[in-house]
Design an enzyme around this catalytic site. Structure first.
Site, PDB file in Angstrom:
ATOM      1  N   ASP A 112       0.802  -1.227   0.000  1.00  0.00           N
ATOM      2  CA  ASP A 112       0.000   0.000   0.000  1.00  0.00           C
ATOM      3  C   ASP A 112       0.836   1.279   0.000  1.00  0.00           C
ATOM      4  O   ASP A 112       1.986   1.293   0.420  1.00  0.00           O
ATOM      5  CB  ASP A 112      -0.946   0.012   1.212  1.00  0.00           C
ATOM      6  CG  ASP A 112      -0.199  -0.139   2.529  1.00  0.00           C
ATOM      7  OD1 ASP A 112       0.747  -0.945   2.603  1.00  0.00           O
ATOM      8  OD2 ASP A 112      -0.550   0.563   3.497  1.00  0.00           O
TER       9      ASP A 112
ATOM     10  N   GLU B 176      -0.601  -1.974   5.102  1.00  0.00           N
ATOM     11  CA  GLU B 176       0.283  -1.896   6.282  1.00  0.00           C
ATOM     12  C   GLU B 176       0.080  -0.571   6.999  1.00  0.00           C
ATOM     13  O   GLU B 176       0.165  -0.486   8.216  1.00  0.00           O
ATOM     14  CB  GLU B 176       1.743  -2.065   5.854  1.00  0.00           C
ATOM     15  CG  GLU B 176       2.695  -2.324   7.010  1.00  0.00           C
ATOM     16  CD  GLU B 176       3.078  -1.087   7.804  1.00  0.00           C
ATOM     17  OE1 GLU B 176       3.162  -1.161   9.044  1.00  0.00           O
ATOM     18  OE2 GLU B 176       3.271  -0.023   7.193  1.00  0.00           O
TER      19      GLU B 176
HETATM   20 ZN   LIG Z   1       5.205   4.014   6.371  1.00  0.00          ZN
HETATM   21 ZN   LIG Z   2       6.421   1.298   5.524  1.00  0.00          ZN
END
Ligand SMILES: [Zn+2]
Ligand SMILES: [Zn+2]
Length: 402
Positions: free
Chosen positions: A80, A138
């Site tokens: 991401d 994440e």
């Molecule tokens: Zn980051």
């Molecule tokens: Zn990262």
């Protein structure tokens, strides 16, 4: 430098994947294009695909079964990007306004594809099973991709796991890690304020949420400096504050929202911070005659690297970069990383690889001009593949240890 044979030759391909992903960044859980690229490439390598196994629909796992006995080792990359504008002037700059790969997850994804390609080409020399985990979100939104993947049970058979993140603290060729607690716990929060909007000329006829929000921002700064044990580290950051329409000069708004993050290394401190935040929001709102709610979004626990797996990864990394380029960190980082969810269940190691550009100014992760030196990619690819081979040589974990 002792790169695995053939790794350097993969760089043009890995760089092209990285730039393709970099130019088309996608936010957490929306990595549709990135996930399609990953699936296409894993399939072309002859790996089995595991998709649609959890709520995080863009998650992809590439499965490499050697058909020979051995443990199951998982390697992970995050896919991401961040909600910010790319301000770099490079041919591969983001084509999506307001979305940017400023944390290097594009490089993590491309490098793991490179490792998958190398392992697939060398499958006759391997045994056991490899799972290449391409994870969404994440950076959030909550609960983040790792938690959903772990809870799906798809990694229940995994014996050991390794993840990596780029670091701008060093250039290509350096590897950094720490045994034990290595990264902080992370929570996000939103504070919603509401009151009676009013004319800017008559603040007494309503509530001034902008003054209230400012008082809350100031008060939150006293949690770490005045209310916690000075020997217990924590971070409280308000990262956005929205109230009113841009350019409005005579309207006091009826709503305001503050958002931010909290980092700690201790669960007791973590809860205490939120208890104090709740008190501050309620009392400051009461003083100002408006209402406020604190919405806590727990993201991840602190990340603990397994000492045995970490020792093996350190040896594997030292084989690649040399002992003198292997940096053993003695303090945990206040950065959080949702790899923590894996490390809670599976003996794991998370390491950082130096990727700072060798010329020009160095902008760290989450800076709008962040970029990295792609020469770092064959290094981390070699470290990860070598670590995987060392871990595939270990005995599988006993059922009773799972
Ligand atoms: Zn980051
Ligand atoms: Zn990262």
């Amino acid at each position: 430098m002792n790169l695995l044979p053939g790794m350097e030759e993969l760089l043009p391909q890995v760089s092209s994947w990285r730039r393709e992903i970099h130019a088309h960044p996608e936010l957490g859980f929306q990595e549709v294009r990135t996930s399609a690229l990953v699936r296409r490439e894993l399939e072309a390598m002859g790996l089995e695909l595991i998709t649609d196994f959890c709520e995080a629909k863009t998650a992809v796992i590439g499965l490499l079964r050697t058909g020979r006995e051995g443990p199951v080792v998982a390697l992970r990359a995050d896919m991401d990007a961040l909600p910010m504008q790319d301000e770099k002037d490079v041919p591969y700059r983001s084509q999506n306004p307001g979305v940017c790969h400023a944390c290097g997850h594009d490089a993590h994804t491309a490098a793991l594809l490179g490792v998958a390609r190398w392992c697939s080409d060398h499958r006759e020399e391997l045994h056991g099973t490899l799972k290449f985990v391409f994870q969404p979100a994440e950076e959030g939104p909550a609960p983040g991709g790792a938690k959903l993947i772990v809870e799906s049970g798809i990694l229940d058979d995994v014996d050991y796991m390794v993840g990596a993140h780029q670091a701008s603290a060093a250039g290509p060729g350096y590897i950094m890690t720490k045994s034990g607690v290595a990264a902080a716990s992370g929570d996000f929060f939103d504070i919603h304020l509401s009151g009676k909007g009013t004319h800017g000329a008559s603040p007494d006829c309503g509530n001034d949420l902008i003054v209230t929000a400012s008082q809350i921002v100031e008060a939150l700064q006293t949690i770490v400096s005045r209310r916690l044990d000075p020997l217990q580290p924590a971070v409280v950051s308000v990262c956005s504050l929205h109230a009113g329409e841009p350019g409005a000069k005579n309207v006091l708004p009826a709503k305001a929202i503050l958002s931010g993050t909290v980092r700690t290394f201790d669960e007791g401190v973590r809860d205490k911070v939120f208890e104090l935040m709740e008190q501050m929001v309620q009392n400051i709102c009461a003083l100002n005659g408006c209402t406020g709610t604190l919405d806590r979004q727990p993201m991840f626990p602190s990340l603990a690297n397994d000492p045995r797996v970490t020792a093996l990864v350190i040896d594997a990394a030292a084989d690649v970069v040399g002992r003198d380029h292997m940096i053993l960190i003695d303090q945990p980082s206040t950065g959080s990383e949702d790899f923590a969810w894996y490390s809670q269940r599976i003996p794991s190691c998370f390491y950082m690889f130096g990727a700072a550009p060798s010329s020009g100014p160095v902008y760290g992760g989450h800076h709008p001009k962040f970029d990295l030196d792609e020469n770092a990619l064959p290094v981390t690819m070699s470290v990860m593949a070598r670590a995987a081979m060392v871990l595939l040589d270990q005995a599988p974990r006993k059922k009773s240890d799972r």
